[in-house]
Design an enzyme around this catalytic site. Sequence first.
Site, PDB file in Angstrom:
ATOM      1  N   PRO A   1       3.121   8.404  -2.570  1.00  0.00           N
ATOM      2  CA  PRO A   1       4.135   9.411  -2.915  1.00  0.00           C
ATOM      3  C   PRO A   1       3.496  10.661  -3.514  1.00  0.00           C
ATOM      4  O   PRO A   1       2.625  10.568  -4.375  1.00  0.00           O
ATOM      5  CB  PRO A   1       5.000   8.682  -3.947  1.00  0.00           C
ATOM      6  CG  PRO A   1       4.833   7.236  -3.613  1.00  0.00           C
ATOM      7  CD  PRO A   1       3.411   7.104  -3.161  1.00  0.00           C
ATOM      8  N   GLU A   2       3.904  11.825  -3.020  1.00  0.00           N
ATOM      9  CA  GLU A   2       3.364  13.084  -3.506  1.00  0.00           C
ATOM     10  C   GLU A   2       4.405  13.785  -4.370  1.00  0.00           C
ATOM     11  O   GLU A   2       5.452  13.221  -4.685  1.00  0.00           O
ATOM     12  CB  GLU A   2       2.919  13.938  -2.324  1.00  0.00           C
ATOM     13  CG  GLU A   2       1.805  13.274  -1.510  1.00  0.00           C
ATOM     14  CD  GLU A   2       1.241  14.174  -0.429  1.00  0.00           C
ATOM     15  OE1 GLU A   2       1.516  15.382  -0.429  1.00  0.00           O
ATOM     16  OE2 GLU A   2       0.515  13.654   0.437  1.00  0.00           O
TER      17      GLU A   2
ATOM     18  N   HIS B   1       8.077  -8.390  -6.255  1.00  0.00           N
ATOM     19  CA  HIS B   1       7.302  -7.200  -6.634  1.00  0.00           C
ATOM     20  C   HIS B   1       8.029  -6.302  -7.634  1.00  0.00           C
ATOM     21  O   HIS B   1       7.632  -5.149  -7.826  1.00  0.00           O
ATOM     22  CB  HIS B   1       6.920  -6.406  -5.389  1.00  0.00           C
ATOM     23  CG  HIS B   1       6.105  -7.194  -4.407  1.00  0.00           C
ATOM     24  ND1 HIS B   1       4.876  -7.728  -4.729  1.00  0.00           N
ATOM     25  CD2 HIS B   1       6.356  -7.542  -3.118  1.00  0.00           C
ATOM     26  CE1 HIS B   1       4.388  -8.366  -3.675  1.00  0.00           C
ATOM     27  NE2 HIS B   1       5.261  -8.274  -2.695  1.00  0.00           N
TER      28      HIS B   1
ATOM     29  N   ARG C   1     -16.094  28.841  -5.483  1.00  0.00           N
ATOM     30  CA  ARG C   1     -15.880  27.555  -4.822  1.00  0.00           C
ATOM     31  C   ARG C   1     -16.331  27.629  -3.353  1.00  0.00           C
ATOM     32  O   ARG C   1     -15.777  28.387  -2.557  1.00  0.00           O
ATOM     33  CB  ARG C   1     -14.406  27.159  -4.873  1.00  0.00           C
ATOM     34  CG  ARG C   1     -13.857  26.930  -6.287  1.00  0.00           C
ATOM     35  CD  ARG C   1     -14.362  25.614  -6.854  1.00  0.00           C
ATOM     36  NE  ARG C   1     -13.726  25.313  -8.124  1.00  0.00           N
ATOM     37  CZ  ARG C   1     -12.748  24.414  -8.286  1.00  0.00           C
ATOM     38  NH1 ARG C   1     -12.317  23.728  -7.252  1.00  0.00           N
ATOM     39  NH2 ARG C   1     -12.220  24.207  -9.477  1.00  0.00           N
TER      40      ARG C   1
ATOM     41  N   ARG D   1       1.690  -3.219  -4.424  1.00  0.00           N
ATOM     42  CA  ARG D   1       0.233  -3.185  -4.577  1.00  0.00           C
ATOM     43  C   ARG D   1      -0.223  -3.117  -6.032  1.00  0.00           C
ATOM     44  O   ARG D   1      -1.399  -3.259  -6.325  1.00  0.00           O
ATOM     45  CB  ARG D   1      -0.337  -1.992  -3.805  1.00  0.00           C
ATOM     46  CG  ARG D   1      -0.030  -2.032  -2.318  1.00  0.00           C
ATOM     47  CD  ARG D   1      -0.720  -0.891  -1.600  1.00  0.00           C
ATOM     48  NE  ARG D   1      -0.249  -0.752  -0.239  1.00  0.00           N
ATOM     49  CZ  ARG D   1      -0.685   0.172   0.618  1.00  0.00           C
ATOM     50  NH1 ARG D   1      -1.619   1.029   0.225  1.00  0.00           N
ATOM     51  NH2 ARG D   1      -0.217   0.236   1.843  1.00  0.00           N
TER      52      ARG D   1
END
Length: 273
Positions: free
Chosen positions: A2-3, A91, A154, A109
């Site tokens: 998930p972002e 879970h 950079r 997980r």
Amino acid sequence: MPELPEVEVTRRGVAPHLEGRKVTAVVMRHTGLRWPFPVDLEARLAGHAVRSTGRRGKYLLIHFDHGTLIVHLGMSGHLRILPLGITPQKHDHFDLVVGKQVMRMTDPRRFGAVLWHDAADGNIEEHMLLRGLGLEPLEDKFSAKELHRQTRNRSAPIKQVLLAGDIVVGVGNIYASESLFKAGINPKTAAGKISLPRYEKLVTAIRETLAAAIEQGGSSLRDFIAVNGQSGYFQQSYFVYNRTGQDCRICATPIRQIKQGQRSTFYCVICQR
């Protein structure tokens, strides 16, 4: 994983059920997830009201007068608001009980996290997981001038710089690929070689891409489920992500896929220079 949009969608989903309401119980079914659960968490929270919810990068913040509960969904976690009494499944690791409802965290997980930051330990922004994070992409402080200034030395590719999180936070793999396409920037371009006008396009693209994803409920990632049990549908709008070999929606050139830092990058060699 998930972002930012998925976490913001989650925050907006749980907020009406939590804010202004007292915690009546906390249930922890294991010793912890990625890190151990906080000691005496139920004693710390029971009887205290949630004052507000927030988000920092991919971390969901549940604020109390005396501290903040930090929740990270990890790779496969999600939150749901359920009626009290629903039997937990294999879970389901953590419950925050608020009246007749439960905010339940499911994480197959177990890479997620539930942590506590006490107000006595200082501002939440000084927590070890938050203090090194970059600017929030949807806030005014994130600007083309700031992005341009911080990338002058950079040499790393711009895609990698966006994912690093030290300049701007929460622009993960999906939305970095989509934003770079929208801005017309090749993901392999060294961040230090991108001009201010091109960064202006990129900042606009990042904001528009994230805002659209939030509005559409995030993406239907394999493990992401929103609070209402539904997946987002922003993936239906992808221009490049996970479209290897398919025609570019703009110029019809096949979308290419490369590896950058062990992450897949998708782009159009014609539209992105």
